[in-house]
Design an enzyme around this catalytic site. Sequence first.
Site, PDB file in Angstrom:
ATOM      1  N   GLU A 113      50.567 -15.774  27.103  1.00  0.00           N
ATOM      2  CA  GLU A 113      51.241 -17.063  27.263  1.00  0.00           C
ATOM      3  C   GLU A 113      50.391 -17.974  28.142  1.00  0.00           C
ATOM      4  O   GLU A 113      49.472 -17.505  28.816  1.00  0.00           O
ATOM      5  CB  GLU A 113      52.647 -16.869  27.858  1.00  0.00           C
ATOM      6  CG  GLU A 113      53.617 -16.229  26.880  1.00  0.00           C
ATOM      7  CD  GLU A 113      55.023 -16.064  27.416  1.00  0.00           C
ATOM      8  OE1 GLU A 113      55.246 -16.196  28.624  1.00  0.00           O
ATOM      9  OE2 GLU A 113      55.919 -15.772  26.604  1.00  0.00           O
ATOM     10  N   HIS A 237      59.818 -27.260  29.216  1.00  0.00           N
ATOM     11  CA  HIS A 237      59.073 -26.413  28.285  1.00  0.00           C
ATOM     12  C   HIS A 237      58.471 -27.313  27.225  1.00  0.00           C
ATOM     13  O   HIS A 237      59.163 -28.195  26.702  1.00  0.00           O
ATOM     14  CB  HIS A 237      60.023 -25.385  27.645  1.00  0.00           C
ATOM     15  CG  HIS A 237      59.296 -24.241  26.992  1.00  0.00           C
ATOM     16  ND1 HIS A 237      58.546 -24.391  25.858  1.00  0.00           N
ATOM     17  CD2 HIS A 237      59.201 -22.926  27.322  1.00  0.00           C
ATOM     18  CE1 HIS A 237      58.022 -23.222  25.515  1.00  0.00           C
ATOM     19  NE2 HIS A 237      58.409 -22.309  26.396  1.00  0.00           N
ATOM     20  N   ARG A 284      52.337 -24.928  31.587  1.00  0.00           N
ATOM     21  CA  ARG A 284      53.234 -25.770  30.796  1.00  0.00           C
ATOM     22  C   ARG A 284      53.423 -27.189  31.310  1.00  0.00           C
ATOM     23  O   ARG A 284      53.722 -28.073  30.512  1.00  0.00           O
ATOM     24  CB  ARG A 284      54.630 -25.184  30.612  1.00  0.00           C
ATOM     25  CG  ARG A 284      55.077 -24.070  31.350  1.00  0.00           C
ATOM     26  CD  ARG A 284      56.473 -23.720  30.858  1.00  0.00           C
ATOM     27  NE  ARG A 284      56.363 -22.492  30.104  1.00  0.00           N
ATOM     28  CZ  ARG A 284      57.219 -21.501  30.210  1.00  0.00           C
ATOM     29  NH1 ARG A 284      58.257 -21.611  30.987  1.00  0.00           N
ATOM     30  NH2 ARG A 284      57.064 -20.424  29.514  1.00  0.00           N
ATOM     31  N   HIS A 345      63.712 -26.772  31.065  1.00  0.00           N
ATOM     32  CA  HIS A 345      63.720 -25.341  30.737  1.00  0.00           C
ATOM     33  C   HIS A 345      64.035 -24.444  31.931  1.00  0.00           C
ATOM     34  O   HIS A 345      64.700 -23.433  31.785  1.00  0.00           O
ATOM     35  CB  HIS A 345      62.343 -24.984  30.181  1.00  0.00           C
ATOM     36  CG  HIS A 345      62.176 -23.553  29.790  1.00  0.00           C
ATOM     37  ND1 HIS A 345      62.916 -22.969  28.779  1.00  0.00           N
ATOM     38  CD2 HIS A 345      61.356 -22.582  30.271  1.00  0.00           C
ATOM     39  CE1 HIS A 345      62.548 -21.704  28.651  1.00  0.00           C
ATOM     40  NE2 HIS A 345      61.620 -21.436  29.541  1.00  0.00           N
ATOM     41  N   ARG A 380      56.444 -22.880  37.666  1.00  0.00           N
ATOM     42  CA  ARG A 380      56.522 -21.433  37.383  1.00  0.00           C
ATOM     43  C   ARG A 380      55.567 -21.037  36.265  1.00  0.00           C
ATOM     44  O   ARG A 380      55.508 -21.680  35.216  1.00  0.00           O
ATOM     45  CB  ARG A 380      57.945 -21.074  36.947  1.00  0.00           C
ATOM     46  CG  ARG A 380      58.092 -19.629  36.510  1.00  0.00           C
ATOM     47  CD  ARG A 380      59.503 -19.347  36.073  1.00  0.00           C
ATOM     48  NE  ARG A 380      59.850 -20.063  34.887  1.00  0.00           N
ATOM     49  CZ  ARG A 380      59.939 -19.523  33.677  1.00  0.00           C
ATOM     50  NH1 ARG A 380      59.688 -18.236  33.503  1.00  0.00           N
ATOM     51  NH2 ARG A 380      60.289 -20.242  32.639  1.00  0.00           N
TER      52      ARG A 380
HETATM   53  P1  FAD Z   1      71.372 -16.153  34.235  1.00  0.00           P
HETATM   54  O1  FAD Z   1      70.876 -15.131  33.301  1.00  0.00           O
HETATM   55  O2  FAD Z   1      71.293 -17.575  33.803  1.00  0.00           O
HETATM   56  O3  FAD Z   1      72.872 -15.779  34.560  1.00  0.00           O
HETATM   57  C1  FAD Z   1      73.695 -16.626  35.320  1.00  0.00           C
HETATM   58  C2  FAD Z   1      75.035 -15.955  35.472  1.00  0.00           C
HETATM   59  O4  FAD Z   1      75.793 -16.634  36.459  1.00  0.00           O
HETATM   60  C3  FAD Z   1      75.901 -15.957  34.219  1.00  0.00           C
HETATM   61  O5  FAD Z   1      76.514 -14.704  34.103  1.00  0.00           O
HETATM   62  C4  FAD Z   1      76.949 -17.016  34.510  1.00  0.00           C
HETATM   63  O6  FAD Z   1      78.181 -16.781  33.863  1.00  0.00           O
HETATM   64  C5  FAD Z   1      77.110 -16.839  36.000  1.00  0.00           C
HETATM   65  N1  FAD Z   1      77.651 -18.008  36.685  1.00  0.00           N
HETATM   66  C6  FAD Z   1      77.104 -19.228  36.840  1.00  0.00           C
HETATM   67  N2  FAD Z   1      77.917 -20.037  37.528  1.00  0.00           N
HETATM   68  C7  FAD Z   1      79.016 -19.303  37.823  1.00  0.00           C
HETATM   69  C8  FAD Z   1      80.236 -19.579  38.498  1.00  0.00           C
HETATM   70  N3  FAD Z   1      80.505 -20.781  39.012  1.00  0.00           N
HETATM   71  N4  FAD Z   1      81.156 -18.589  38.592  1.00  0.00           N
HETATM   72  C9  FAD Z   1      80.930 -17.362  38.067  1.00  0.00           C
HETATM   73  N5  FAD Z   1      79.791 -17.055  37.419  1.00  0.00           N
HETATM   74  C10 FAD Z   1      78.855 -18.013  37.300  1.00  0.00           C
HETATM   75  N6  FAD Z   1      61.927 -16.201  31.655  1.00  0.00           N
HETATM   76  C11 FAD Z   1      61.000 -15.240  31.503  1.00  0.00           C
HETATM   77  O7  FAD Z   1      60.552 -14.648  32.487  1.00  0.00           O
HETATM   78  N7  FAD Z   1      60.568 -14.895  30.244  1.00  0.00           N
HETATM   79  C12 FAD Z   1      61.021 -15.506  29.114  1.00  0.00           C
HETATM   80  O8  FAD Z   1      60.623 -15.164  28.023  1.00  0.00           O
HETATM   81  C13 FAD Z   1      61.978 -16.543  29.259  1.00  0.00           C
HETATM   82  N8  FAD Z   1      62.454 -17.196  28.163  1.00  0.00           N
HETATM   83  C14 FAD Z   1      63.451 -18.135  28.335  1.00  0.00           C
HETATM   84  C15 FAD Z   1      64.003 -18.740  27.203  1.00  0.00           C
HETATM   85  C16 FAD Z   1      65.044 -19.649  27.343  1.00  0.00           C
HETATM   86  C17 FAD Z   1      65.638 -20.297  26.128  1.00  0.00           C
HETATM   87  C18 FAD Z   1      65.519 -19.965  28.639  1.00  0.00           C
HETATM   88  C19 FAD Z   1      66.636 -20.953  28.812  1.00  0.00           C
HETATM   89  C20 FAD Z   1      64.966 -19.371  29.759  1.00  0.00           C
HETATM   90  C21 FAD Z   1      63.930 -18.455  29.614  1.00  0.00           C
HETATM   91  N9  FAD Z   1      63.365 -17.826  30.730  1.00  0.00           N
HETATM   92  C22 FAD Z   1      62.424 -16.852  30.565  1.00  0.00           C
HETATM   93  C23 FAD Z   1      63.942 -18.009  32.062  1.00  0.00           C
HETATM   94  C24 FAD Z   1      64.866 -16.834  32.351  1.00  0.00           C
HETATM   95  O9  FAD Z   1      65.543 -16.456  31.178  1.00  0.00           O
HETATM   96  C25 FAD Z   1      65.896 -17.178  33.409  1.00  0.00           C
HETATM   97  O10 FAD Z   1      65.283 -17.778  34.509  1.00  0.00           O
HETATM   98  C26 FAD Z   1      66.603 -15.909  33.891  1.00  0.00           C
HETATM   99  O11 FAD Z   1      67.136 -15.209  32.800  1.00  0.00           O
HETATM  100  C27 FAD Z   1      67.704 -16.269  34.875  1.00  0.00           C
HETATM  101  O12 FAD Z   1      68.446 -15.113  35.139  1.00  0.00           O
HETATM  102  P2  FAD Z   1      69.558 -15.112  36.262  1.00  0.00           P
HETATM  103  O13 FAD Z   1      70.059 -13.733  36.341  1.00  0.00           O
HETATM  104  O14 FAD Z   1      69.042 -15.770  37.474  1.00  0.00           O
HETATM  105  O15 FAD Z   1      70.691 -16.100  35.666  1.00  0.00           O
HETATM  106  C1  SIN Z   2      58.912 -18.663  26.320  1.00  0.00           C
HETATM  107  O1  SIN Z   2      59.126 -17.673  25.633  1.00  0.00           O
HETATM  108  O2  SIN Z   2      58.152 -19.577  26.014  1.00  0.00           O
HETATM  109  C2  SIN Z   2      59.612 -18.765  27.618  1.00  0.00           C
HETATM  110  C3  SIN Z   2      58.882 -17.991  28.603  1.00  0.00           C
HETATM  111  C4  SIN Z   2      59.350 -18.363  29.967  1.00  0.00           C
HETATM  112  O3  SIN Z   2      60.145 -19.277  30.130  1.00  0.00           O
HETATM  113  O4  SIN Z   2      58.887 -17.720  30.905  1.00  0.00           O
END
Ligand code: FAD
Ligand code: SIN
Length: 527
Positions: A113, A237, A284, A345, A380
């Site tokens: 990537e 993104h 990015r 993103h 990031r």
């Molecule tokens: P999340 O997985 O977003 O979970 C948040 C949680 O908090 C959820 O369960 C939600 O219900 C809960 N929550 C929020 N507010 C409240 C509230 N008020 N009360 C109760 N619960 C609440 N990163 C990578 O490293 N590699 C990738 O390939 C990648 N691809 C991505 C693709 C997309 C489309 C997106 C959007 C992001 C991507 N990212 C990637 C970034 C990465 O997915 C996220 O940064 C990461 O998953 C965040 O995880 P988290 O556990 O912090 O929060």
């Molecule tokens: C992607 O698959 O392009 C997302 C990767 C990331 O957000 O880290």
Amino acid sequence: MSRESFDVLIVGSGAAGLTAALNLAATRKVAVLSKGELGGGATEWAQGGIAAVLEEGDSFESHVRDTMIAGAGLNNLAVVEHVVSEAPAAIARLTELGVPFATEGGDLHLTREGGHSHRRIVHVADATGWAIQQALEKAAVAHPNITIIPDRVAIDLVTGRHAREFSTSGAVHGVYALNRGTKKVDVLTARATVLATGGAGRTYLYSTAPRGATGDGIAMAWRAGCRISNMEFMQFHPTCLYNLEVKNFLITEAVRGEGGILKNPKTGERFMPAYDERAELAPRDIVARAIDSEIKRDGLDYVWLDISHREPEFVKAHFPNIYEKLIGLGIDITREPIPVVPAQHYTCGGVLVDLDGRTDAPGLYAAGEVTQSGLHGANRLASNSLLECLVFGEGAARHIDAHWDSLPEPPPIRAWDESRVADSDEEVVIAQTWGEIRRFMWNYVGIVRTTKRLERAKHRIDLLRQEVADYYGHFRVTPDLIELRNLVEVADLIVRSALSRHESRGLHYTLDYPRMADKAVDTVLVP
Ligand code: FAD
Ligand code: SIN
């Protein structure tokens, strides 16, 4: 109203929250809250994968260097070194939990990537997040010490100010949360609370993030007295699908990693080499700004991302979900280019935490996208985010366990007071304000900024904050109102941070201060 008490309360059921829960459950009774279904966060949507040094010839030093280059010098070196060195073990633990990472010839298959100088991304085809979320959920649901509580929307952190015996210690003892089923506000208390609520992407009109990414944890921590840092660094993104019906479908960076080329649809020409020697594989922020510049200069709706020169079987095997999704929309990516635009993103800023995930408030920890841990700096590096969730989720758990005796029992807490509010008579205010914020944030606080545009956004936020506070003071809370209150708070933090940075660095690019300052300094907002 009900009251429930646990050893540890984790708000959020994505990679960060579930990792923390699984690492605590051997010794503590843990509750995991999510505001909808368990997989409703960004984790389930992750496509590309997780970065880790696993290729022969690669090194921790190289992963650290790439992370710092993308972060434009604002990263905390000790944090970067810590996270990068923990990555291989974190991948091994996910494999043990049953995540079926792609392999080739018996070894993990590594894709590439932008910003990475080596093949470094472990993945499950183009649906890595889904596989990780499934494995973590399965383990958490099966664990007798973990109580899963979906459909509870945390409203505010419970502090000494909410105790029957008022205290200004600043310590956090749990949350008030709206139960979507009963429509009542419950008190959930614990000796330690972990915020793992994800990012704030939905502050913007166009975002790849899920509907619930409204910055709830950032706003709650701010209201509870915690410092918030680097909110100006919103990551866009480069390649979100341009489609009038499907507004937030990501086309993974791995498409460029495997040879995808960006072209101007007007000229049919490849344009990235004119912007950066790393071309499509530049970090990015650079690729997103280049696309933005092509779109604005030529009045385009989108640019093309073309992978059709690779063998159809290769494309289908590496990107099966994207292939299927786009075939359903009439685009065959093995034969034609994909129309793409940049979209919000990832939230690089957030609640300031130390290496153990501790925030400023005693008893409150945070992990994952809700935080500013020092890993990402001003931008990031791709696929470093899931890694941060795993490393900090585990680190926070370890610290809580090791310091258990110093965490106080929660005192008796006052019930939620609904005696002075009524049911809302004008829900339209919420939808209208929500739309307004997201639109001016996109137009005035986007990829390229100016002080004038930021000031315009600030004026509007000041007005809307008043209106939302007034509405919140008069009406019974609903999930939409809770989110709107957080959205306007977070928009304010983003704009204030952006206004205070008088340079262009990483994701913050302003025409009024186009140069990068000699010294890299974090933006830290103090409540
Ligand atoms: P999340 O997985 O977003 O979970 C948040 C949680 O908090 C959820 O369960 C939600 O219900 C809960 N929550 C929020 N507010 C409240 C509230 N008020 N009360 C109760 N619960 C609440 N990163 C990578 O490293 N590699 C990738 O390939 C990648 N691809 C991505 C693709 C997309 C489309 C997106 C959007 C992001 C991507 N990212 C990637 C970034 C990465 O997915 C996220 O940064 C990461 O998953 C965040 O995880 P988290 O556990 O912090 O929060
Ligand atoms: C992607 O698959 O392009 C997302 C990767 C990331 O957000 O880290």
